[in-house]
Design an enzyme around this catalytic site. Structure first.
Site: not given
Length: 286
Positions: A77, A79, A86, A237
């Site tokens: 991932d 961020d 972010e 996520n």
């Protein structure tokens, strides 16, 4: 027996090591990866070792089987993982809507909101923003997480493929991927009307399932089994891809991911993933 890599960079002396061994029934010392920083222990049970050592004395611990310890595919991932920010929250600051956007981001990363719906809500608040602000945001706000470049460079130098997958936007992900040395990336696309953001995205949304699919596609293309894959993220996520990897990490993670991951990295930089793979510092590409 399993390998438990105990990481306490700059602090792992004989006293701390002996105390760690006392906390895990049946554990024994296997050897140093880097004396004073990281060592391997032999442990009979993953759950017991994690319960005893995870978070203890600000240590990180990674428990795994010896087979396929060094990974051939990294899926990460971006961020709050490979970078410390972010991006959508920082971009929203330039539009004067950071508190609203950041609140939605936090809930989405905790798994309290549907990701696609949360993304649409946040992007809509950026409608009318000059797209040139993205470059300014990148230059002024976006910084890599300590150890990120070393992790990627070292794994690539040892023959691994590296993939950056993000629920963020290509405007940020492409330059970050290039700066950190990733082989490829996948992310969402911000729509534009001339020089202005429309407040929408184009194409398929990169959500939790899309991240898992990206991992599976890369693994299949490389002819690897799941044990050869390491994945890392910080929020809801990232759940699917972390579960799909042979070794799934939660990095400074929200509880929903921390509870599901094979290991947590709470106290060290991303280069600690190299110790987890049995790679001593002398072999790191810095």
């Amino acid at each position: 027996m399993l390998i438990a890599t105990l990481i306490a960079a700059g602090r792992l002396d004989d006293r701390l090591l002996a105390a760690a061994l006392e906390r895990v029934p049946g554990a024994s010392f296997s050897g140093w990866l880097d004396e004073g920083d990281a060592a391997d222990l032999a442990v009979p049970d993953a759950a017991t070792a994690r319960a005893a050592l995870e978070g203890w004395q600000d240590c990180d611990v990674v428990v795994q089987a010896p087979a396929e310890r060094e990974k051939k595919l990294l899926v990460a991932d971006m961020d709050s993982t490979m970078i410390g920010q972010e991006c959508i929250d920082e971009l929203a600051d330039y539009a004067g809507v950071k508190p609203q956007v950041a609140a939605i981001t936090e809930r989405a990363m905790r798994g309290e909101l549907d990701f696609a719906a949360a993304l649409a809500q946040r992007v809509a608040l950026l409608a009318g923003l000059d797209a040139a602000i993205i470059g300014r945001c990148l230059a002024e706000r976006i910084r890599p997480t300590p150890g990120a470049e070393t992790l990627v460079s070292t794994m690539r130098a040892r023959g691994a493929f590296t993939l950056l997958v993000s629920g963020g936007f290509t405007d940020f992900v492409a330059p970050v991927a290039a700066a950190l040395g990733f082989d490829n990336f996948r992310a969402n696309v911000l729509a534009r009307d001339g020089d202005w953001l429309t407040g929408t995205t184009t194409g398929a949304i990169v959500d939790s399932e899309a991240k898992r699919i990206a991992l599976e596609e890369a693994r299949a293309r490389l002819g690897l089994d799941a044990g050869a894959v390491v994945a890392i993220g910080d929020g809801a996520n990232d759940l699917s891809m972390v579960r799909a990897a042979g070794l799934g990490f939660a990095f400074r993670a929200k509880p929903v991911l921390a509870e599901a991951a094979d290991a947590r990295l709470d106290h060290h930089g991303l280069d600690a993933l190299l110790w987890a793979q049995g790679i001593p510092r002398r072999d790191w590409v810095i």
